[in-house]
Design a protein around this motif. Structure first.
Motif, short mmCIF file in Angstrom:
data_model
loop_
_atom_site.label_atom_id
_atom_site.label_comp_id
_atom_site.label_asym_id
_atom_site.label_seq_id
_atom_site.Cartn_x
_atom_site.Cartn_y
_atom_site.Cartn_z
N TRP A 96 60.10 77.71 45.19
CA TRP A 96 61.46 77.20 45.82
C TRP A 96 61.86 77.98 47.37
O TRP A 96 62.32 79.08 47.44
N GLU B 81 65.69 74.45 47.37
CA GLU B 81 65.75 74.33 46.00
C GLU B 81 64.11 73.19 46.01
O GLU B 81 63.42 72.72 45.31
N SER C 219 63.96 67.71 46.32
CA SER C 219 65.03 68.55 45.76
C SER C 219 66.23 67.78 46.37
O SER C 219 66.56 67.98 46.94
N VAL D 294 69.71 67.82 46.46
CA VAL D 294 70.60 68.77 46.50
C VAL D 294 71.03 69.43 45.47
O VAL D 294 72.08 68.77 44.83
N PRO E 112 74.19 71.07 42.52
CA PRO E 112 75.45 71.17 42.90
C PRO E 112 76.59 72.37 43.28
O PRO E 112 77.28 72.26 43.46
N LYS F 17 75.92 72.71 32.94
CA LYS F 17 75.79 71.45 32.93
C LYS F 17 74.10 70.67 33.42
O LYS F 17 73.55 70.75 32.88
N TYR F 18 73.77 72.02 34.78
CA TYR F 18 72.70 72.34 35.62
C TYR F 18 72.05 73.46 35.02
O TYR F 18 71.27 74.50 35.50
N TYR G 98 69.33 74.47 34.15
CA TYR G 98 68.40 74.85 34.99
C TYR G 98 67.94 75.13 36.27
O TYR G 98 67.70 76.19 36.33
N LEU G 99 69.46 75.10 37.27
CA LEU G 99 69.63 75.24 38.51
C LEU G 99 70.29 77.07 37.99
O LEU G 99 70.24 77.57 38.56
N MET H 108 69.89 78.84 35.95
CA MET H 108 69.19 80.31 35.41
C MET H 108 68.16 80.66 36.35
O MET H 108 67.27 81.27 36.33
N ARG H 109 68.27 79.99 37.82
CA ARG H 109 67.16 80.33 38.98
C ARG H 109 68.24 81.47 39.04
O ARG H 109 67.40 82.04 40.75
N ARG I 136 68.68 85.28 35.29
CA ARG I 136 67.22 85.05 35.00
C ARG I 136 66.94 86.97 34.43
O ARG I 136 66.61 86.86 33.52
#
Lengths: 531, 531
Positions: free
Chosen positions: B24, B68, B105, B107, B109, B125-126, B128-129, B131-132, B137
């Motif tokens: 990424w 991303e 990707s 942009v 939030p 809400k996001y 998965y973002l 957790m990056r 992580r």
């Protein structure tokens, strides 16, 4: 202290040591002035000896012990005069000096032996007694070992085990959900996961790269022999890998498990396309412990005036090596009855016996000359002494029926050696399955499976018939005719995923409602992902 | 192929190698004719370089990459001129020759940085973002590592991991069950397990000897900071062991985890009785990173005409070393407000400041002479310069309040070093807890916990008041004031178990209906079992 050793650990080296053991009374035997007790625990059985002459009171106490009493003993390890080579502890016995009863036991309702006299119902009711039997215990130990070795191997390969939640929003995956009413939100329900499918895709989008989980899945389906409402699967997902790398990874895992747990070194993992599996074995999970592949006689058999073959879409056969002399007309009759059973559904069975003496006997001898049938036999590599079995009809059902017959012949001929393990990758599954009854497509694997790169354009622009021909980057691992696992490259492109949902009959609204979260995630940098 | 290395693995040794990386886009920077990209994956970050002069088209493409984006690059590893010592890959960079975009990707939030600008709601809400981001992580990686090391250690110790079912018959354990309606049996429900408690006891009766499971438990309770409706525990059970052997086993597990995962060698695991923990720290989970144990002034303080103390059941204090000069009257006032908050509930706070100059200042100077208070201070080992804080009242609440004040002082004085880990076994818990409001007993641990051997007769024959004094073979492992785990020796005798159920308010019928299966199992040779 309850024990200094367990019941499976004492050897000749410990002779002379004073030890403490605890366990269950497996059996009691009298022999002259001696009382012998087999003391059992999870690890093994050790023989205890009580001497009437030396300690009458203790011996009396020992005689009073019933089966499955839990006891603790002190005693000295000594060498046995008559050793038992079938038992790890068979070189020694314990000369007991102290005995205490930890807990007595009622007489168990069935024998705690490898071959029990208890029926299924009784053994289920007293499951804790049934589990004391070696065959049951060994299966549970085996499962524990497999789970640990899976974790060890995958962890070494940089996989991370991540727990996903159990009380989730329903994500339809084909089966019926179990639901859990919410106390906090009356009228609303959690669903139990049918699999962590969407979670693991989200984890890939989150960049976890290599995920696995040994995880409970829940499907409210009717019971079958190999299916219960809750079951456990090894769930994986990887990013940035090609199909070949995936197959290599799980080939490695499978080799590791067979090596570590069964001490078996697996040979090749051949790869076969779905089409080849169907045309050669009549199954997408062929048992390749033996060959006996399908022979296509259609070209030779049709147009020669034999109506059955003339009207058939295909005429397919298998060669049962060396079986010509072993199958009497009566045997062939039984085999014919077998293929005509409703479970198989063939209309009849044609045979050609090529005798050791070069004779030809066949149920279609009236329609084809011996010379013709001998040429058929030669053309498919058969030899004198072989039996050829032929089915004909519509292609899909004939393949299926002949596949079953092939397995039946394999069983009868002893070709399905339970100690032989032949793994096989079946690849290039169809993407979609056409449901004639409901006039709709189903996902052959699941709705997130990607078509093969070469088929993407066809999928986006092709007509209805083209959709039936699409091939997917999907694969199954098959061992001895059993599907062990499978996976696929995922769609990671929103446009393609939307097209797939549409083909599967979801409206945009339904797709958005059920999978919008996942499709939204794809818009924030989804890697290529598989398993 | 998507990568030959991951983004955390390249070092100076690989300089000159042509590599492929995928990941990424973390950040893009321009510097003269050069474009730098930080490429990120789970394993780390590698710097990519694009040279405007050498390859303007490629450089243009690189400039177009957003945060991303998922990309794949080919390039050559070269040594960096300005190395980055804070990064594992900081010695090298990649001179990129090919670039392909795997997935663009939107942009994001919020920023994908250790310190994000996203609020909780947005990050949920996001997810998965979120957790990056490294901090999230790393927690998930940590958990995965802990789970694996638990399994590795326990497996080496001959424990077997056995999966117990999720869709079960309700076994009341104090909390509310989640239920799952059965489709096959309308009107009937499964329960999700609050813990595998009864299953593991059955497994011991079955002879499995050492069981463990990392397992999901479900309790339909209201949310708290450290509690969710589904949670995971390390569940264990052992047979034929004494309490000491159990404590040693789990001390071993804890040492292993700290050593393997945090590289910390834990020192002693002291053992303290429940009574001692309460009387010295006012808590059954004392934080022993610092001392500051309770001092009992009751004997000295009472009967001297100071009504507050005279009417109190106990007068207890703590010594805050060297704090006399640091606490102004205003500071003492704030501390008094703190202990009077409803969450603590003390009526007031008495202090004695023993100055560096040997002076005594105290809120009870009117009732006790300086000389007297100096003797109090000396008697509890205080020194000049120390501050003594005293609470009084009913014994149970005063202990609890002073326990909270002790922790508050520990925090203020910097005695709770987050890098220091002080484990502690708290043993000999009460068997039963008297519920004054409902006039009934509750099990302090759970209804299967055994009284200490010395208390068995008292339990079978004693009166109501005696029951309150019974001690159990139950223990908790506490680290830094947090209860990490606990367990108990189980009752393995039907008579004792029935007595316990009766004390807990079960009728024989209720006990039989809810736990008859388990009590029945105890009649077929139950071993001693714990955890």
């Amino acid at each position: 202290m309850y024990r200094t050793y367990n019941c499976g650990s004492l050897r000749i080296d410990q002779v002379g040591e004073v030890v403490i053991l605890s366990g269950w009374v497996q059996a009691t035997r009298q022999f002259g002035g001696l009382t012998f007790i087999d003391l059992r625990d999870r690890y093994g059985i050790t023989q205890l000896v009580f001497n009437e002459e030396q300690n009458p009171a203790l011996c009396e106490k020992a005689k009073g012990l019933g089966r499955e009493f839990v006891i603790k003993v002190h005693g000295q390890v000594r060498e046995r005069s008559n050793k038992n080579p079938n038992r790890n502890t068979g070189d020694i016995e314990i000369d007991v000096t102290e005995l205490s009863i930890i807990n007595p036991s009622k007489v168990p309702p069935f024998t705690i032996e490898d071959e029990s006299d208890g029926g299924d119902d009784l053994r289920m009711k007293y499951r804790y007694l049934d589990m004391r039997r070696s065959p049951v215990r060994e299966k549970i130990l085996f499962r524990s070992k497999v789970a640990f070795e899976v974790r060890r191997y995958l962890t070494q390969q940089d996989f991370i085990e991540i727990e996903t939640p159990c009380l989730i929003k329903s994500t339809p995956e084909g089966a019926r959900d179990f639901v859990v009413p919410s106390r906090m939100n009356p009228g609303q329900f959690y669903a139990l996961p049918q699999s962590p499918q969407t979670f693991k895709q989200i984890l890939m989008v989150a960049g976890f790269d290599k995920y696995f989980q040994i995880v409970k899945c829940f499907r409210d389906e009717d019971l079958r022999a190999d299916r219960q409402p809750e079951f456990t699967q090894i769930d994986c997902e990887m990013a940035f890998v090609t199909q070949n790398e995936i197959l290599d990874t799980f080939e490695g895992l499978t080799r590791h498990l067979f090596k570590e747990i069964l001490s078996i070194s697996l040979k090749d993992f051949p790869r076969m396309t779905f089409d080849e599996a169907l045309s050669s074995y009549g199954s997408d999970k062929p048992d390749v412990r033996f060959d006996m592949t399908f022979q296509d006689f259609s070209g030779k058999a049709k147009g020669q005036g034999f109506q059955v073959f003339d009207q058939a879409e295909v005429v397919l056969g298998i060669v049962a090596g060396g079986q010509a002399e072993h199958y009497s007309n009566k045997d062939i009759g039984s085999l014919t009855d077998w293929v005509k059973r409703p479970q198989i559904g063939a209309k009849g069975l044609v045979y050609i016996k090529w005798g050791d003496d070069d004779s030809i006997k066949s149920s279609i001898g009236k329609f084809y000359s011996d010379e013709t049938l001998r040429i058929w036999a030669q053309s498919c590599g058969a030899n004198k002494g072989d039996l050829i079995l032929i089915l004909s009809g519509e292609i899909e059902s004939t393949r299926k029926q002949l596949g079953e017959l092939r397995l039946e012949m394999g069983r009868k001929m002893g070709l399905m050696d339970p100690k032989k393990y032949c793994p096989l990758w079946v690849v290039d599954f169809p993407l979609l399955e056409w449901d004639e009854d409901n006039q709709r497509f189903h996902a052959m694997h699941h709705p997130f499976t990607s078509p093969k790169t070469a088929d993407i354009d066809k999928m986006l622009t092709g007509d209805h018939e083209t959709m039936k021909l699409l091939r997917a980057d999907a694969y199954d691992l098959v061992i001895n005719g059993v599907e062990i696992g499978g996976g696929s490259i995922r769609i990671h492109d929103r446009k393609l995923q939307e097209r797939n949902f549409k083909l599967l009959g979801f409206t945009s609204e339904q797709a958005e409602q059920q999978f919008g979260f996942l499709m939204g995630a794809f818009e924030y940098g989804a890697p290529l992902m598989v398993v």
